[in-house]
Design a protein around this motif. Structure first.
Motif, PDB file in Angstrom:
ATOM      1  N   SER A  31       0.827  -1.193   0.000  1.00 37.15           N
ATOM      2  CA  SER A  31       0.000   0.000   0.000  1.00 37.15           C
ATOM      3  C   SER A  31       0.869   1.255   0.000  1.00 37.15           C
ATOM      4  N   GLY A  32       1.562   1.526   1.072  1.00 38.49           N
ATOM      5  CA  GLY A  32       2.379   2.721   1.164  1.00 38.49           C
ATOM      6  C   GLY A  32       3.850   2.374   1.321  1.00 38.49           C
ATOM      7  N   MET A  33       4.693   3.190   0.729  1.00 41.97           N
ATOM      8  CA  MET A  33       6.134   3.068   0.925  1.00 41.97           C
ATOM      9  C   MET A  33       6.668   4.445   1.254  1.00 41.97           C
ATOM     10  N   GLY A  34       7.753   4.468   1.996  1.00 40.94           N
ATOM     11  CA  GLY A  34       8.273   5.776   2.339  1.00 40.94           C
ATOM     12  C   GLY A  34       9.573   5.738   3.094  1.00 40.94           C
ATOM     13  N   TRP A  35       9.950   6.920   3.541  1.00 41.09           N
ATOM     14  CA  TRP A  35      11.200   7.112   4.245  1.00 41.09           C
ATOM     15  C   TRP A  35      10.965   7.870   5.552  1.00 41.09           C
ATOM     16  N   TYR A  36      11.629   7.404   6.580  1.00 40.07           N
ATOM     17  CA  TYR A  36      11.643   8.057   7.875  1.00 40.07           C
ATOM     18  C   TYR A  36      13.106   8.271   8.252  1.00 40.07           C
ATOM     19  N   ARG A  37      13.348   9.176   9.156  1.00 38.90           N
ATOM     20  CA  ARG A  37      14.724   9.407   9.585  1.00 38.90           C
ATOM     21  C   ARG A  37      14.780   9.682  11.080  1.00 38.90           C
ATOM     22  N   ALA A  48       9.066  11.312   3.916  1.00 38.84           N
ATOM     23  CA  ALA A  48       8.170  11.311   2.760  1.00 38.84           C
ATOM     24  C   ALA A  48       7.564   9.926   2.621  1.00 38.84           C
ATOM     25  N   VAL A  49       6.309   9.893   2.232  1.00 39.35           N
ATOM     26  CA  VAL A  49       5.627   8.627   1.966  1.00 39.35           C
ATOM     27  C   VAL A  49       4.866   8.764   0.671  1.00 39.35           C
ATOM     28  N   ILE A  50       4.636   7.626   0.029  1.00 37.40           N
ATOM     29  CA  ILE A  50       3.934   7.642  -1.256  1.00 37.40           C
ATOM     30  C   ILE A  50       3.020   6.431  -1.338  1.00 37.40           C
ATOM     31  N   SER A  51       1.819   6.664  -1.814  1.00 42.70           N
ATOM     32  CA  SER A  51       0.851   5.585  -1.945  1.00 42.70           C
ATOM     33  C   SER A  51       1.097   4.801  -3.225  1.00 42.70           C
ATOM     34  N   SER A  52       0.416   3.696  -3.354  1.00 40.43           N
ATOM     35  CA  SER A  52       0.549   2.898  -4.574  1.00 40.43           C
ATOM     36  C   SER A  52       0.045   3.661  -5.786  1.00 40.43           C
ATOM     37  N   GLY A  53      -0.810   4.632  -5.558  1.00 40.50           N
ATOM     38  CA  GLY A  53      -1.320   5.444  -6.648  1.00 40.50           C
ATOM     39  C   GLY A  53      -0.468   6.645  -6.961  1.00 40.50           C
ATOM     40  N   GLY A  54       0.627   6.819  -6.203  1.00 41.29           N
ATOM     41  CA  GLY A  54       1.551   7.904  -6.491  1.00 41.29           C
ATOM     42  C   GLY A  54       1.312   9.178  -5.702  1.00 41.29           C
ATOM     43  N   PHE A  55       0.422   9.135  -4.739  1.00 35.21           N
ATOM     44  CA  PHE A  55       0.181  10.337  -3.926  1.00 35.21           C
ATOM     45  C   PHE A  55       1.263  10.433  -2.866  1.00 35.21           C
ATOM     46  N   ALA A  56       1.966  11.573  -2.848  1.00 38.49           N
ATOM     47  CA  ALA A  56       3.101  11.756  -1.952  1.00 38.49           C
ATOM     48  C   ALA A  56       2.789  12.763  -0.848  1.00 38.49           C
ATOM     49  N   THR A  57       3.326  12.499   0.301  1.00 39.38           N
ATOM     50  CA  THR A  57       3.234  13.406   1.445  1.00 39.38           C
ATOM     51  C   THR A  57       4.637  13.612   1.986  1.00 39.38           C
ATOM     52  N   TYR A  58       4.966  14.867   2.312  1.00 42.45           N
ATOM     53  CA  TYR A  58       6.300  15.210   2.767  1.00 42.45           C
ATOM     54  C   TYR A  58       6.268  15.830   4.152  1.00 42.45           C
ATOM     55  N   GLY A  59       7.344  15.599   4.907  1.00 41.18           N
ATOM     56  CA  GLY A  59       7.510  16.318   6.148  1.00 41.18           C
ATOM     57  C   GLY A  59       7.767  17.790   5.857  1.00 41.18           C
ATOM     58  N   ASP A  60       7.368  18.654   6.754  1.00 46.01           N
ATOM     59  CA  ASP A  60       7.474  20.088   6.515  1.00 46.01           C
ATOM     60  C   ASP A  60       8.904  20.528   6.238  1.00 46.01           C
ATOM     61  N   SER A  61       9.864  19.905   6.892  1.00 42.61           N
ATOM     62  CA  SER A  61      11.251  20.355   6.778  1.00 42.61           C
ATOM     63  C   SER A  61      11.896  19.992   5.451  1.00 42.61           C
TER      64      SER A  61
END
Length: 122
Positions: A31-37, A48-61
């Motif tokens: 479903s979702g893939m992303g990066w944490y730090r 940042a995370v991205i859905s299987s449909g390509g919708f991306a969400t980013y941390g503010d920084s």
């Protein structure tokens, strides 16, 4: 299921790095893939995370500096990081959410990679 990340390293402020992560094993869908730090002395945060449909969400920084992309056929996720600063230093973890190994299972699981070090320093 294993997540293998690559691409970390040492870079000067203002430089760029590209992280990649591949999920391997018996996988039907992710479903979702992303990066944490996690920076030194800090809690883990979403980059940042991205859905299987390509919708991306980013941390503010990282908005406007980082770009996440995904290849569903290859079960890979990448993170292009530009204009890096010392505040971006940390261990970056790849994440895969709601990984379905067999549709008959009726459930998905979450997996984490081991992390790759990113150090931004002159």
């Amino acid at each position: 299921v294993q997540l293998q990340a690559s691409g970390g390293g040492l870079v000067q402020p203002g430089g760029s790095l590209r992280l990649s992560c591949k999920a391997s094993g018996s996988i039907y869908s992710i479903s979702g893939m992303g990066w944490y730090r996690q920076g030194p002395g800090l809690q883990r945060e979403m980059v940042a995370v991205i859905s299987s449909g390509g919708f991306a969400t980013y941390g503010d920084s990282v908005k406007g500096r980082f770009a996440i992309s995904r290849d569903n056929a290859e079960n890979t996720v990448s993170l292009q990081m530009n204009n890096l600063s010392a505040e971006d230093t940390g261990v970056y973890y790849c994440n895969a959410r709601h990984v379905v190994r067999d549709p008959k299972d009726g459930y998905g699981m979450e997996y984490w990679g081991k992390g790759t070090q990113v150090t931004v320093s002159s």
